[in-house]
Design a protein around this motif. Sequence first.
Motif, PDB file in Angstrom:
ATOM      1  N   THR A  29      -4.913  18.337 -17.124  1.00  0.00           N
ATOM      2  CA  THR A  29      -4.755  19.027 -15.836  1.00  0.00           C
ATOM      3  C   THR A  29      -5.500  20.354 -15.835  1.00  0.00           C
ATOM      4  OG1 THR A  29      -2.583  18.003 -15.519  1.00  0.00           O
ATOM      5  CG2 THR A  29      -3.073  19.966 -14.223  1.00  0.00           C
ATOM      6  N   PHE A  30      -5.342  21.124 -16.927  1.00  0.00           N
ATOM      7  CA  PHE A  30      -5.999  22.423 -16.994  1.00  0.00           C
ATOM      8  C   PHE A  30      -7.518  22.265 -16.994  1.00  0.00           C
ATOM      9  CE2 PHE A  30      -7.705  26.136 -19.179  1.00  0.00           C
ATOM     10  CZ  PHE A  30      -7.077  27.179 -18.512  1.00  0.00           C
ATOM     11  N   VAL A  31      -8.024  21.288 -17.751  1.00  0.00           N
ATOM     12  CA  VAL A  31      -9.471  21.055 -17.798  1.00  0.00           C
ATOM     13  C   VAL A  31      -9.984  20.648 -16.424  1.00  0.00           C
ATOM     14  CG1 VAL A  31     -11.257  19.527 -18.733  1.00  0.00           C
ATOM     15  CG2 VAL A  31      -9.552  20.516 -20.257  1.00  0.00           C
ATOM     16  N   ASP A  32      -9.230  19.807 -15.722  1.00  0.00           N
ATOM     17  CA  ASP A  32      -9.655  19.368 -14.388  1.00  0.00           C
ATOM     18  C   ASP A  32      -9.739  20.556 -13.420  1.00  0.00           C
ATOM     19  OD1 ASP A  32     -10.055  17.232 -12.254  1.00  0.00           O
ATOM     20  OD2 ASP A  32      -8.233  18.210 -11.540  1.00  0.00           O
ATOM     21  N   VAL A  33      -8.709  21.409 -13.422  1.00  0.00           N
ATOM     22  CA  VAL A  33      -8.721  22.569 -12.529  1.00  0.00           C
ATOM     23  C   VAL A  33      -9.880  23.497 -12.885  1.00  0.00           C
ATOM     24  CG1 VAL A  33      -7.439  24.602 -11.766  1.00  0.00           C
ATOM     25  CG2 VAL A  33      -6.245  22.425 -12.124  1.00  0.00           C
ATOM     26  N   HIS A  34     -10.087  23.712 -14.182  1.00  0.00           N
ATOM     27  CA  HIS A  34     -11.165  24.606 -14.581  1.00  0.00           C
ATOM     28  C   HIS A  34     -12.534  24.047 -14.195  1.00  0.00           C
ATOM     29  CE1 HIS A  34     -14.246  25.849 -17.632  1.00  0.00           C
ATOM     30  NE2 HIS A  34     -13.945  27.001 -17.063  1.00  0.00           N
ATOM     31  N   GLN A  35     -12.727  22.735 -14.338  1.00  0.00           N
ATOM     32  CA  GLN A  35     -14.009  22.149 -13.972  1.00  0.00           C
ATOM     33  C   GLN A  35     -14.291  22.338 -12.479  1.00  0.00           C
ATOM     34  OE1 GLN A  35     -16.409  20.936 -15.873  1.00  0.00           O
ATOM     35  NE2 GLN A  35     -15.219  21.426 -17.705  1.00  0.00           N
ATOM     36  N   ARG A  36     -13.271  22.166 -11.671  1.00  0.00           N
ATOM     37  CA  ARG A  36     -13.463  22.372 -10.223  1.00  0.00           C
ATOM     38  C   ARG A  36     -13.749  23.839  -9.905  1.00  0.00           C
ATOM     39  NH1 ARG A  36      -8.978  21.432  -7.485  1.00  0.00           N
ATOM     40  NH2 ARG A  36      -7.593  20.850  -9.199  1.00  0.00           N
ATOM     41  N   LEU A  37     -13.020  24.721 -10.594  1.00  0.00           N
ATOM     42  CA  LEU A  37     -13.266  26.149 -10.393  1.00  0.00           C
ATOM     43  C   LEU A  37     -14.657  26.528 -10.895  1.00  0.00           C
ATOM     44  CD1 LEU A  37     -12.331  29.006  -9.676  1.00  0.00           C
ATOM     45  CD2 LEU A  37     -11.331  29.170 -11.978  1.00  0.00           C
ATOM     46  N   HIS A  38     -15.061  25.955 -12.009  1.00  0.00           N
ATOM     47  CA  HIS A  38     -16.373  26.256 -12.575  1.00  0.00           C
ATOM     48  C   HIS A  38     -17.486  25.879 -11.587  1.00  0.00           C
ATOM     49  CE1 HIS A  38     -19.304  26.898 -15.788  1.00  0.00           C
ATOM     50  NE2 HIS A  38     -19.896  25.766 -15.412  1.00  0.00           N
ATOM     51  N   GLY A  39     -17.372  24.703 -10.983  1.00  0.00           N
ATOM     52  CA  GLY A  39     -18.368  24.294 -10.000  1.00  0.00           C
ATOM     53  C   GLY A  39     -18.410  25.221  -8.798  1.00  0.00           C
ATOM     54  N   HIS A  40     -17.257  25.645  -8.315  1.00  0.00           N
ATOM     55  CA  HIS A  40     -17.215  26.542  -7.158  1.00  0.00           C
ATOM     56  C   HIS A  40     -17.728  27.939  -7.521  1.00  0.00           C
ATOM     57  CE1 HIS A  40     -14.758  23.395  -5.353  1.00  0.00           C
ATOM     58  NE2 HIS A  40     -14.882  24.026  -4.176  1.00  0.00           N
ATOM     59  N   LEU A  41     -17.513  28.346  -8.783  1.00  0.00           N
ATOM     60  CA  LEU A  41     -18.025  29.655  -9.198  1.00  0.00           C
ATOM     61  C   LEU A  41     -19.549  29.673  -9.167  1.00  0.00           C
ATOM     62  CD1 LEU A  41     -15.681  30.648 -12.178  1.00  0.00           C
ATOM     63  CD2 LEU A  41     -15.913  31.792  -9.962  1.00  0.00           C
ATOM     64  N   GLY A  42     -20.172  28.565  -9.572  1.00  0.00           N
ATOM     65  CA  GLY A  42     -21.628  28.503  -9.500  1.00  0.00           C
ATOM     66  C   GLY A  42     -22.131  28.637  -8.076  1.00  0.00           C
ATOM     67  N   VAL A  43     -21.465  27.948  -7.152  1.00  0.00           N
ATOM     68  CA  VAL A  43     -21.840  28.057  -5.739  1.00  0.00           C
ATOM     69  C   VAL A  43     -21.600  29.464  -5.229  1.00  0.00           C
ATOM     70  CG1 VAL A  43     -21.389  27.181  -3.418  1.00  0.00           C
ATOM     71  CG2 VAL A  43     -21.341  25.617  -5.381  1.00  0.00           C
ATOM     72  N   LEU A  44     -20.477  30.072  -5.646  1.00  0.00           N
ATOM     73  CA  LEU A  44     -20.148  31.430  -5.194  1.00  0.00           C
ATOM     74  C   LEU A  44     -21.198  32.428  -5.661  1.00  0.00           C
ATOM     75  CD1 LEU A  44     -18.153  33.479  -3.943  1.00  0.00           C
ATOM     76  CD2 LEU A  44     -17.011  33.567  -6.186  1.00  0.00           C
ATOM     77  N   LEU A  45     -21.610  32.326  -6.932  1.00  0.00           N
ATOM     78  CA  LEU A  45     -22.595  33.275  -7.457  1.00  0.00           C
ATOM     79  C   LEU A  45     -23.947  33.121  -6.758  1.00  0.00           C
ATOM     80  CD1 LEU A  45     -21.719  33.101 -11.272  1.00  0.00           C
ATOM     81  CD2 LEU A  45     -21.201  34.950  -9.659  1.00  0.00           C
TER      82      LEU A  45
END
Length: 237
Positions: free
Chosen positions: A169-185
């Motif tokens: 669960t934690f890895v899944d949430v982090h992967q989604r956050l990681h992808g959105h962080l790239g878009v945000l930056l």
Amino acid sequence: MRIAELATWICAGLAIVAVGLAGWQLWLARLAARQAIERAETLRRLADAAESHAAKAAGAARTAQAQAERAWEQVKLASDQLDEARQERRATTQTEQWEWAYSVTTAARELVDTSQELIRSALDPHVAPHHRVAAERYYRQTARRWQETMIKAVARTSPPLEVQQQFVTFVDVHQRLHGHLGVLLRAVETNTLSDGDALTKQILGLRHEINNSHRNLRRTISASLTAPDAPTQQITA
């Protein structure tokens, strides 16, 4: 006169026969005595051999008993050593599990903190670009360290199913956050980010979600460590 001589010769013959018979009987008696002596000697030797064998058997029995007692002592010693080794192994395994649990939760906490800092620096227009670049670099290093720590912990400690599910669960949430962080930056770099847009809302929602996921992960790992045969320390990272 002849009758007297004949009687004399007859008596002499009878005496000779008697002497012969007596000699024969004496020889037979001596032969029987010699055979009896030989049989007695044979019986004596057999008795001595039987006594010697009995003594040897008694000695062998005492030796076998002593060896059996020593073997039993060795078995008990080996059993005690095995129990001690098992206890040491159990203590070592429990200590290792707690150490890896602490490392995992600490790495996850650092990942959450660095992602939060990166989100803050990306959404704050007053943050200098080089500070944002440094925050991104630190976040990526922390993400790599978390991944390595988590993989090693799973491989070496074989955590229970509940803990594995929290990892997923934690890895899944982090992967989604990681992808959105790239878009945000990228949006920040191109100056295409606006207040209250969908990307910002998604980022804030994932920030809250990863906090909850880390809290559940820490709670589940702590519960697994306080189970029977586990250390009683609680994770406070």
